[in-house]
Enzyme design. Structure first.
Site, PDB file in Angstrom:
ATOM      1  N   GLY A  44       0.817  -1.198   0.000  1.00  0.00           N
ATOM      2  CA  GLY A  44       0.000   0.000   0.000  1.00  0.00           C
ATOM      3  C   GLY A  44       0.853   1.251   0.000  1.00  0.00           C
ATOM      4  N   SER A  45       0.317   2.321   0.550  1.00  0.00           N
ATOM      5  CA  SER A  45       0.990   3.615   0.494  1.00  0.00           C
ATOM      6  C   SER A  45       2.174   3.682   1.447  1.00  0.00           C
ATOM      7  CB  SER A  45      -0.008   4.734   0.846  1.00  0.00           C
ATOM      8  OG  SER A  45      -0.307   4.709   2.235  1.00  0.00           O
ATOM      9  N   THR A  46       3.094   4.570   1.121  1.00  0.00           N
ATOM     10  CA  THR A  46       4.261   4.762   1.983  1.00  0.00           C
ATOM     11  C   THR A  46       3.843   5.311   3.336  1.00  0.00           C
ATOM     12  OG1 THR A  46       5.712   5.100   0.084  1.00  0.00           O
ATOM     13  CG2 THR A  46       6.460   5.988   2.189  1.00  0.00           C
ATOM     14  N   ALA A  48       1.022   4.757   5.023  1.00  0.00           N
ATOM     15  CA  ALA A  48       0.500   3.655   5.839  1.00  0.00           C
ATOM     16  C   ALA A  48       1.627   2.714   6.245  1.00  0.00           C
ATOM     17  CB  ALA A  48      -0.576   2.898   5.064  1.00  0.00           C
ATOM     18  N   GLY A  49       2.590   2.506   5.339  1.00  0.00           N
ATOM     19  CA  GLY A  49       3.721   1.635   5.648  1.00  0.00           C
ATOM     20  C   GLY A  49       4.544   2.166   6.806  1.00  0.00           C
ATOM     21  N   GLU A  66       5.633  -3.443   0.955  1.00  0.00           N
ATOM     22  CA  GLU A  66       5.760  -3.151  -0.473  1.00  0.00           C
ATOM     23  C   GLU A  66       4.951  -1.891  -0.714  1.00  0.00           C
ATOM     24  OE1 GLU A  66       4.802  -2.388  -3.900  1.00  0.00           O
ATOM     25  OE2 GLU A  66       3.700  -4.275  -4.044  1.00  0.00           O
ATOM     26  N   CYS A 100       2.135   0.347  -8.493  1.00  0.00           N
ATOM     27  CA  CYS A 100       3.325   0.867  -7.811  1.00  0.00           C
ATOM     28  C   CYS A 100       4.578   0.697  -8.656  1.00  0.00           C
ATOM     29  CB  CYS A 100       3.488   0.182  -6.459  1.00  0.00           C
ATOM     30  SG  CYS A 100       3.451  -1.622  -6.538  1.00  0.00           S
TER      31      CYS A 100
END
Length: 293
Positions: A44-46, A48-49, A66, A100
């Site tokens: 997902g998004s950076t 959220a990561g 990822e 992505c």
């Protein structure tokens, strides 16, 4: 995901082996922070990561991430443009650009710059935009209305930043006002410092950036907070391989070669932690134990 769960059940997997739980952010964070969950794998998004990594770090819990990307496709001076344009749609605009790994920064040599821009324009304008159920459609709608508005907003940003609008624009495609459609867009005369070259747009928007020589191309490709994917196009595969080794990114394809699912996949920098696929991906789910007598 519901269809996936049904298929897995039909395969005969034991009950409870895989659970599919549609959830909001609060429920997802509860799962991530739960002490009975030993390993987190997230795509997902950076943003959220980073949140997941911070929670996992507090618990010293294993995590693989990822995340986003802003990958570069380097077109070397000797590249066959016919081969490049044949692979452009998939490598740069797969899944409507909501991918992505999409190589949305196209780096072209200064002396062939307008030739590359014209070739990219021709390909993008040839792609059918419309109903995803139509086999001839290549660009369908965005996943949600807010994403449609976000992508259109980035196109407006590109225009305000002074990039040259080669094709497309912020307008909704004619006849596709119902649905979350975006007009596939190409920008030229883009500086790598522009927001449209640095930020992940996640839609059918490509930027073409000129470089002076190969060192400059590598510098531009690496001048990004992301490092997930990328590509090199050249008539000389060995030379392309040498350039690929210099790009700080998790995956590099040569002349549009498909990514092998037996090799590790993942990103550097803000594109994530850990790897998926192959032994490297399996290894992230293993905890080694040594017993000596």
């Amino acid at each position: 995901m519901g269809l996936l769960a049904d298929l897995l059940a039909e395969c005969g997997l034991p009950a409870g082996t895989i659970s599919v739980l549609p959830a909001d952010r609060e429920t997802s964070e509860h799962l991530v922070s739960h002490p009975d969950v030993d390993k987190i794998a997230f795509t997902g998004s950076t943003g959220a990561g980073r949140r997941i990594a911070s929670i996992a770090g507090q618990q010293l819990k294993r995590v693989s991430l990822e995340l986003g990307g802003k990958s570069a496709a380097i077109v070397l001076p000797d590249a066959d443009l016919a081969k490049f344009t044949a692979g452009l749609a998939f490598s740069c605009l797969l899944n409507n650009g909501e991918a992505c790994i999409a190589q949305t920064r196209i780096l072209a040599p200064r002396r062939r710059y307008e030739e590359v821009v014209a070739a990219v324009k021709q390909v993008v304008e040839s792609l059918k935009v419309g109903d995803p159920h139509d086999p001839d459609t290549f660009i369908g709608p965005m996943i949600r209305r807010d994403q449609q508005q976000r992508v259109r907003g980035y196109i407006e940003i590109g225009i305000k930043e002074g990039a040259r609008l080669v094709t497309g624009g912020p307008q909704v495609p004619v006849g596709l006002e119902q649905g979350y459609y975006v007009t596939p867009t190409v920008f030229a005369d883009v500086d790598n410092a522009m927001r449209i070259a640095q930020e992940e747009i996640f839609g059918p928007v490509l930027v073409v950036i000129a470089y002076e020589d190969e060192d400059d191309a590598v510098r531009i490709a690496n001048d990004s907070e992301y490092g997930l994917s990328g590509g090199v196009w050249s008539a000389d595969e060995q030379h392309a391989l040498a350039i690929a080794r210099r790009i700080r990114t998790g995956t590099v394809t040569i002349n549009g070669a498909p990514v092998g699912f037996d090799g590790p996949f993942g990103g550097f920098k803000a594109s994530g932690l850990g790897r998926e696929y192959g032994f490297a991906g399996l290894n992230t789910y293993l905890e080694y134990k040594t017993v000596t007598i």
